[in-house]
Scaffold this motif. Structure first.
Motif, PDB file in Angstrom:
ATOM      1  N   GLN A 108       0.852  -1.183   0.000  1.00  0.00           N
ATOM      2  CA  GLN A 108       0.000   0.000   0.000  1.00  0.00           C
ATOM      3  C   GLN A 108       0.887   1.231   0.000  1.00  0.00           C
ATOM      4  O   GLN A 108       1.970   1.232   0.584  1.00  0.00           O
ATOM      5  CB  GLN A 108      -0.991  -0.013   1.157  1.00  0.00           C
ATOM      6  N   ILE A 109       0.410   2.250  -0.697  1.00  0.00           N
ATOM      7  CA  ILE A 109       1.179   3.486  -0.839  1.00  0.00           C
ATOM      8  C   ILE A 109       0.353   4.671  -0.331  1.00  0.00           C
ATOM      9  O   ILE A 109      -0.866   4.595  -0.267  1.00  0.00           O
ATOM     10  CB  ILE A 109       1.640   3.706  -2.295  1.00  0.00           C
ATOM     11  N   TYR A 110       1.063   5.746   0.021  1.00  0.00           N
ATOM     12  CA  TYR A 110       0.456   6.962   0.580  1.00  0.00           C
ATOM     13  C   TYR A 110      -0.374   6.664   1.822  1.00  0.00           C
ATOM     14  O   TYR A 110      -1.381   7.319   2.084  1.00  0.00           O
ATOM     15  CB  TYR A 110      -0.367   7.704  -0.479  1.00  0.00           C
ATOM     16  N   SER A 111       0.082   5.691   2.612  1.00  0.00           N
ATOM     17  CA  SER A 111      -0.648   5.304   3.830  1.00  0.00           C
ATOM     18  C   SER A 111      -0.761   6.456   4.822  1.00  0.00           C
ATOM     19  O   SER A 111      -1.723   6.513   5.596  1.00  0.00           O
ATOM     20  CB  SER A 111       0.035   4.115   4.503  1.00  0.00           C
ATOM     21  N   GLU A 112       0.203   7.361   4.801  1.00  0.00           N
ATOM     22  CA  GLU A 112       0.173   8.499   5.725  1.00  0.00           C
ATOM     23  C   GLU A 112      -1.019   9.417   5.454  1.00  0.00           C
ATOM     24  O   GLU A 112      -1.423  10.200   6.310  1.00  0.00           O
ATOM     25  CB  GLU A 112       1.491   9.290   5.662  1.00  0.00           C
ATOM     26  N   ASP A 113      -1.610   9.325   4.265  1.00  0.00           N
ATOM     27  CA  ASP A 113      -2.770  10.149   3.911  1.00  0.00           C
ATOM     28  C   ASP A 113      -4.094   9.397   4.044  1.00  0.00           C
ATOM     29  O   ASP A 113      -5.154   9.938   3.761  1.00  0.00           O
ATOM     30  CB  ASP A 113      -2.645  10.642   2.461  1.00  0.00           C
ATOM     31  N   ALA A 114      -4.042   8.150   4.470  1.00  0.00           N
ATOM     32  CA  ALA A 114      -5.225   7.286   4.485  1.00  0.00           C
ATOM     33  C   ALA A 114      -6.314   7.805   5.418  1.00  0.00           C
ATOM     34  O   ALA A 114      -6.038   8.400   6.459  1.00  0.00           O
ATOM     35  CB  ALA A 114      -4.837   5.866   4.892  1.00  0.00           C
ATOM     36  N   LEU A 115      -7.548   7.534   5.024  1.00  0.00           N
ATOM     37  CA  LEU A 115      -8.685   7.795   5.891  1.00  0.00           C
ATOM     38  C   LEU A 115      -8.668   6.780   7.035  1.00  0.00           C
ATOM     39  O   LEU A 115      -8.129   5.675   6.896  1.00  0.00           O
ATOM     40  CB  LEU A 115      -9.996   7.657   5.109  1.00  0.00           C
ATOM     41  N   ASP A 116      -9.287   7.138   8.139  1.00  0.00           N
ATOM     42  CA  ASP A 116      -9.318   6.272   9.306  1.00  0.00           C
ATOM     43  C   ASP A 116      -9.867   4.896   8.954  1.00  0.00           C
ATOM     44  O   ASP A 116     -10.912   4.768   8.312  1.00  0.00           O
ATOM     45  CB  ASP A 116     -10.179   6.911  10.400  1.00  0.00           C
ATOM     46  N   GLY A 117      -9.142   3.867   9.358  1.00  0.00           N
ATOM     47  CA  GLY A 117      -9.584   2.495   9.165  1.00  0.00           C
ATOM     48  C   GLY A 117      -9.280   1.891   7.810  1.00  0.00           C
ATOM     49  O   GLY A 117      -9.601   0.726   7.568  1.00  0.00           O
ATOM     50  N   MET A 118      -8.657   2.638   6.901  1.00  0.00           N
ATOM     51  CA  MET A 118      -8.431   2.139   5.547  1.00  0.00           C
ATOM     52  C   MET A 118      -7.099   1.422   5.358  1.00  0.00           C
ATOM     53  O   MET A 118      -6.952   0.645   4.426  1.00  0.00           O
ATOM     54  CB  MET A 118      -8.540   3.282   4.533  1.00  0.00           C
ATOM     55  N   VAL A 119      -6.113   1.672   6.222  1.00  0.00           N
ATOM     56  CA  VAL A 119      -4.817   1.004   6.084  1.00  0.00           C
ATOM     57  C   VAL A 119      -4.988  -0.456   6.483  1.00  0.00           C
ATOM     58  O   VAL A 119      -5.558  -0.765   7.528  1.00  0.00           O
ATOM     59  CB  VAL A 119      -3.736   1.690   6.935  1.00  0.00           C
ATOM     60  N   LYS A 120      -4.510  -1.337   5.629  1.00  0.00           N
ATOM     61  CA  LYS A 120      -4.672  -2.783   5.851  1.00  0.00           C
ATOM     62  C   LYS A 120      -3.509  -3.302   6.694  1.00  0.00           C
ATOM     63  O   LYS A 120      -2.353  -3.219   6.300  1.00  0.00           O
ATOM     64  CB  LYS A 120      -4.727  -3.492   4.507  1.00  0.00           C
ATOM     65  N   ASP A 121      -3.834  -3.828   7.869  1.00  0.00           N
ATOM     66  CA  ASP A 121      -2.823  -4.390   8.770  1.00  0.00           C
ATOM     67  C   ASP A 121      -2.094  -5.549   8.099  1.00  0.00           C
ATOM     68  O   ASP A 121      -2.702  -6.349   7.390  1.00  0.00           O
ATOM     69  CB  ASP A 121      -3.464  -4.896  10.067  1.00  0.00           C
ATOM     70  N   GLY A 122      -0.779  -5.626   8.331  1.00  0.00           N
ATOM     71  CA  GLY A 122       0.011  -6.730   7.823  1.00  0.00           C
ATOM     72  C   GLY A 122       0.465  -6.574   6.385  1.00  0.00           C
ATOM     73  O   GLY A 122       1.162  -7.428   5.861  1.00  0.00           O
ATOM     74  N   VAL A 123       0.049  -5.494   5.717  1.00  0.00           N
ATOM     75  CA  VAL A 123       0.461  -5.250   4.331  1.00  0.00           C
ATOM     76  C   VAL A 123       1.520  -4.147   4.346  1.00  0.00           C
ATOM     77  O   VAL A 123       1.298  -3.088   4.917  1.00  0.00           O
ATOM     78  CB  VAL A 123      -0.734  -4.831   3.447  1.00  0.00           C
ATOM     79  N   PRO A 124       2.675  -4.385   3.711  1.00  0.00           N
ATOM     80  CA  PRO A 124       3.743  -3.388   3.728  1.00  0.00           C
ATOM     81  C   PRO A 124       3.278  -2.020   3.214  1.00  0.00           C
ATOM     82  O   PRO A 124       2.517  -1.939   2.251  1.00  0.00           O
ATOM     83  CB  PRO A 124       4.807  -3.973   2.782  1.00  0.00           C
ATOM     84  N   GLN A 125       3.774  -0.994   3.891  1.00  0.00           N
ATOM     85  CA  GLN A 125       3.499   0.381   3.481  1.00  0.00           C
ATOM     86  C   GLN A 125       4.751   0.919   2.813  1.00  0.00           C
ATOM     87  O   GLN A 125       5.803   1.006   3.441  1.00  0.00           O
ATOM     88  CB  GLN A 125       3.111   1.224   4.700  1.00  0.00           C
ATOM     89  N   ILE A 126       4.633   1.264   1.555  1.00  0.00           N
ATOM     90  CA  ILE A 126       5.778   1.703   0.770  1.00  0.00           C
ATOM     91  C   ILE A 126       5.704   3.213   0.545  1.00  0.00           C
ATOM     92  O   ILE A 126       4.660   3.732   0.146  1.00  0.00           O
ATOM     93  CB  ILE A 126       5.825   0.967  -0.584  1.00  0.00           C
ATOM     94  N   VAL A 127       6.815   3.891   0.788  1.00  0.00           N
ATOM     95  CA  VAL A 127       6.887   5.317   0.518  1.00  0.00           C
ATOM     96  C   VAL A 127       7.357   5.476  -0.919  1.00  0.00           C
ATOM     97  O   VAL A 127       8.459   5.049  -1.281  1.00  0.00           O
ATOM     98  CB  VAL A 127       7.864   6.038   1.485  1.00  0.00           C
ATOM     99  N   VAL A 128       6.504   6.042  -1.783  1.00  0.00           N
ATOM    100  CA  VAL A 128       6.864   6.190  -3.190  1.00  0.00           C
ATOM    101  C   VAL A 128       7.297   7.600  -3.540  1.00  0.00           C
ATOM    102  O   VAL A 128       7.985   7.826  -4.509  1.00  0.00           O
ATOM    103  CB  VAL A 128       5.693   5.785  -4.129  1.00  0.00           C
ATOM    104  N   PHE A 129       6.896   8.555  -2.719  1.00  0.00           N
ATOM    105  CA  PHE A 129       7.251   9.950  -2.988  1.00  0.00           C
ATOM    106  C   PHE A 129       7.173  10.699  -1.683  1.00  0.00           C
ATOM    107  O   PHE A 129       6.131  10.747  -1.054  1.00  0.00           O
ATOM    108  CB  PHE A 129       6.281  10.564  -4.002  1.00  0.00           C
ATOM    109  N   LYS A 130       8.292  11.265  -1.269  1.00  0.00           N
ATOM    110  CA  LYS A 130       8.302  12.042  -0.032  1.00  0.00           C
ATOM    111  C   LYS A 130       7.848  13.453  -0.313  1.00  0.00           C
ATOM    112  O   LYS A 130       8.322  14.085  -1.243  1.00  0.00           O
ATOM    113  CB  LYS A 130       9.686  12.048   0.592  1.00  0.00           C
ATOM    114  N   LYS A 131       6.908  13.926   0.489  1.00  0.00           N
ATOM    115  CA  LYS A 131       6.419  15.283   0.340  1.00  0.00           C
ATOM    116  C   LYS A 131       7.447  16.254   0.877  1.00  0.00           C
ATOM    117  O   LYS A 131       8.117  15.967   1.868  1.00  0.00           O
ATOM    118  CB  LYS A 131       5.089  15.452   1.086  1.00  0.00           C
ATOM    119  N   PRO A 132       7.587  17.416   0.237  1.00  0.00           N
ATOM    120  CA  PRO A 132       8.566  18.397   0.721  1.00  0.00           C
ATOM    121  C   PRO A 132       8.202  18.951   2.080  1.00  0.00           C
ATOM    122  O   PRO A 132       7.108  18.931   2.514  1.00  0.00           O
ATOM    123  CB  PRO A 132       8.535  19.489  -0.339  1.00  0.00           C
TER     124      PRO A 132
END
Length: 132
Positions: A108-132
Motif C-alpha cells: 500500500q502506498i500513501y498510507s500516511e494520507d489514508a482515511l481512518d480504518g483504511m490502512v490494511k494491517d500486515g500489508v507493507p506500506q511503501i513510501v513512493v514519494f516524499k512530500k517536501p
C-alpha cells in the motif's frame, strides 16, 4: 488474458497480461476519485485493448505528486473508474476486472494520507514519494 468492464457494461476491454499483485493507493486523489482508496494491479498500456464500440472518457489529471499527468479513464455513461495511464504504465482498477477477486494485495502506498480504518494491517506500506 484479463477482461474488464464498467458497471453498466457499455465499456469492455481486455489486457494481454496475467493478473499481478494488487497495490492499495491511499493518496488524497484516490480518496476523492474512489471515496476511500484505490485497489489496482499494474500492467503496460500497449497490452490494453478497449473492445467495445463505446470508448472511455478521459480526465487528464495534472495535479500529481510526480508532476507527470495521469490519464484517468472512466465510462461516460455510468461513471465507473476503469483504468489510469501514465507514460506506458497501466493501473487497472481491480474491481472492474472479471478476475479482480483473485488479486492479492502486496503493498500500500500513501498510507500516511489514508482515511481512518483504511490502512490494511500486515500489508507493507511503501513510501513512493516524499512530500517536501
Amino acid at each position: 488474458m484479463l477482461h474488464g468492464h464498467c458497471y453498466c457494461g457499455e465499456i469492455t476491454y481486455t489486457v494481454d497480461d496475467v493478473l499481478g499483485d494488487a497495490i492499495l493507493c491511499h493518496c488524497t486523489t484516490c480518496q476523492r476519485m474512489n471515496t476511500g482508496m484505490s485497489h489496482n494491479v499494474v500492467s503496460q498500456v500497449d497490452k490494453l485493448v478497449v473492445t467495445s464500440p463505446q470508448k472511455t472518457k478521459v480526465y487528464v489529471d495534472t495535479n500529481t505528486t510526480t508532476g507527470k499527468p495521469m490519464h484517468r479513464n472512466f465510462c461516460p455513461t455510468c461513471g465507473s473508474s476503469l483504468f489510469v495511464t501514465q507514460d506506458n504504465t497501466l493501473y487497472l482498477k481491480t474491481g472492474a476486472l472479471d478476475e479482480g477477486k483473485l488479486a492479492k494485495i502486496k503493498a500500500q502506498i500513501y498510507s500516511e494520507d489514508a482515511l481512518d480504518g483504511m490502512v490494511k494491517d500486515g500489508v507493507p506500506q511503501i513510501v513512493v514519494f516524499k512530500k517536501p
